[in-house]
Design a protein around this motif. Structure first.
Motif, PDB file in Angstrom:
ATOM      1  N   ASP A  54      -0.601  13.086  44.844  1.00 18.37           N
ATOM      2  CA  ASP A  54      -1.357  14.334  44.737  1.00 18.37           C
ATOM      3  C   ASP A  54      -1.468  14.939  46.131  1.00 18.37           C
ATOM      4  N   PHE A  55      -0.680  15.981  46.402  1.00 13.32           N
ATOM      5  CA  PHE A  55      -0.726  16.676  47.693  1.00 13.32           C
ATOM      6  C   PHE A  55      -1.812  17.736  47.611  1.00 13.32           C
ATOM      7  N   ASP A 106       5.682  22.555  49.481  1.00 11.96           N
ATOM      8  CA  ASP A 106       5.384  23.823  50.139  1.00 11.96           C
ATOM      9  C   ASP A 106       4.273  24.616  49.459  1.00 11.96           C
ATOM     10  N   ALA A 107       3.641  24.055  48.440  1.00  7.75           N
ATOM     11  CA  ALA A 107       2.535  24.705  47.741  1.00  7.75           C
ATOM     12  C   ALA A 107       1.523  23.630  47.359  1.00  7.75           C
ATOM     13  N   TYR A 108       0.262  24.031  47.254  1.00  7.20           N
ATOM     14  CA  TYR A 108      -0.798  23.059  46.976  1.00  7.20           C
ATOM     15  C   TYR A 108      -1.672  23.573  45.852  1.00  7.20           C
ATOM     16  N   PRO A 109      -2.067  22.693  44.955  1.00  6.17           N
ATOM     17  CA  PRO A 109      -1.694  21.291  44.880  1.00  6.17           C
ATOM     18  C   PRO A 109      -0.275  21.124  44.333  1.00  6.17           C
ATOM     19  N   THR A 110       0.333  20.034  44.708  1.00  4.69           N
ATOM     20  CA  THR A 110       1.611  19.619  44.132  1.00  4.69           C
ATOM     21  C   THR A 110       1.490  18.149  43.768  1.00  4.69           C
ATOM     22  N   LEU A 111       1.932  17.833  42.562  1.00  2.00           N
ATOM     23  CA  LEU A 111       1.978  16.447  42.112  1.00  2.00           C
ATOM     24  C   LEU A 111       3.441  16.030  42.091  1.00  2.00           C
ATOM     25  N   VAL A 112       3.745  14.934  42.755  1.00  2.00           N
ATOM     26  CA  VAL A 112       5.114  14.413  42.794  1.00  2.00           C
ATOM     27  C   VAL A 112       5.130  13.078  42.064  1.00  2.00           C
ATOM     28  N   TYR A 124       5.165  18.882  40.022  1.00  2.00           N
ATOM     29  CA  TYR A 124       4.374  19.911  39.359  1.00  2.00           C
ATOM     30  C   TYR A 124       3.575  20.633  40.431  1.00  2.00           C
ATOM     31  N   LYS A 125       3.746  21.952  40.485  1.00  2.00           N
ATOM     32  CA  LYS A 125       3.038  22.756  41.482  1.00  2.00           C
ATOM     33  C   LYS A 125       1.900  23.511  40.814  1.00  2.00           C
ATOM     34  N   GLY A 126       0.724  23.481  41.442  1.00  2.00           N
ATOM     35  CA  GLY A 126      -0.406  24.257  40.958  1.00  2.00           C
ATOM     36  C   GLY A 126      -1.367  23.457  40.115  1.00  2.00           C
ATOM     37  N   PHE A 127      -2.298  24.178  39.511  1.00  2.00           N
ATOM     38  CA  PHE A 127      -3.322  23.587  38.661  1.00  2.00           C
ATOM     39  C   PHE A 127      -2.786  23.396  37.248  1.00  2.00           C
ATOM     40  N   PHE A 128      -3.153  22.261  36.626  1.00  2.00           N
ATOM     41  CA  PHE A 128      -2.786  21.999  35.238  1.00  2.00           C
ATOM     42  C   PHE A 128      -3.994  21.449  34.499  1.00  2.00           C
ATOM     43  N   PRO A 129      -4.247  21.939  33.275  1.00  2.00           N
ATOM     44  CA  PRO A 129      -5.303  21.331  32.456  1.00  2.00           C
ATOM     45  C   PRO A 129      -4.928  19.888  32.130  1.00  2.00           C
TER      46      PRO A 129
END
Length: 158
Positions: A54-55, A106-112, A124-129
């Motif tokens: 979780d970046f 290069d974007a936050y949040p990013t999940l790798v 996954y870039k950005g917010f997710f429910p």
């Protein structure tokens, strides 16, 4: 004498009730690995669990929303805690910046997502429910990863 016994029983009951609620609330949140990134990778490899990085940054609004809304969802927390090793990467630290560079974040949040051998699966870039994220993670959980190659810049060096 009866008052002392009742008081002691009441305090014992309150202490037990407090312990139970603290324990329940910790199960309703994602358990992020505490320790160094290198130790985290060794532990994930030893446990043969896939990895989620979780970046995030303290100044990032969507990062805070992901933390407060998504990672506190009981269904997602139970799923992540059982099936993944999860590590928070603070990109405002030198170590965090180096890890972010490694995965070209290069974007936050990013999940790798990485497999248990530390190979790249997805991002996954950005917010997710929580429900959406859980479905995506389930879909990718058993994927075999590949070596991550940092994308080359399209701008020429001057």
């Amino acid at each position: 004498m009866k008052i002392k016994i009742m008081l002691l029983l009441g305090i014992t009951f309150l202490a037990f009730a407090s312990y139970t609620s603290v324990n329940e609330s910790s199960q309703n949140q994602v358990k992020f690995y505490k320790g160094s990134y290198d130790d985290f990778l060794r532990e994930a490899k030893k446990l043969k669990k896939p990895i989620m990085l979780d970046f995030w940054a303290s100044w990032c609004g969507p990062c805070k929303k992901l933390e407060s809304e998504t990672f506190t969802n009981p269904n997602l927390a139970t799923y992540l805690n059982s099936n993944f090793m999860v590590y928070k990467v603070d990109i405002d630290t030198f170590d965090g910046m180096a890890i972010a560079d490694r995965f070209a974040v290069d974007a936050y949040p990013t999940l790798v997502l990485l497999d248990s051998k530390n190979k790249f699966v997805n991002r996954y870039k950005g917010f997710f429910p929580a429900d959406y994220l859980k479905n995506e993670l389930e879909r990718n959980q058993n994927q075999k990863g590949k070596r991550f190659v940092t994308p080359k810049s399209t701008t020429a060096m001057l």
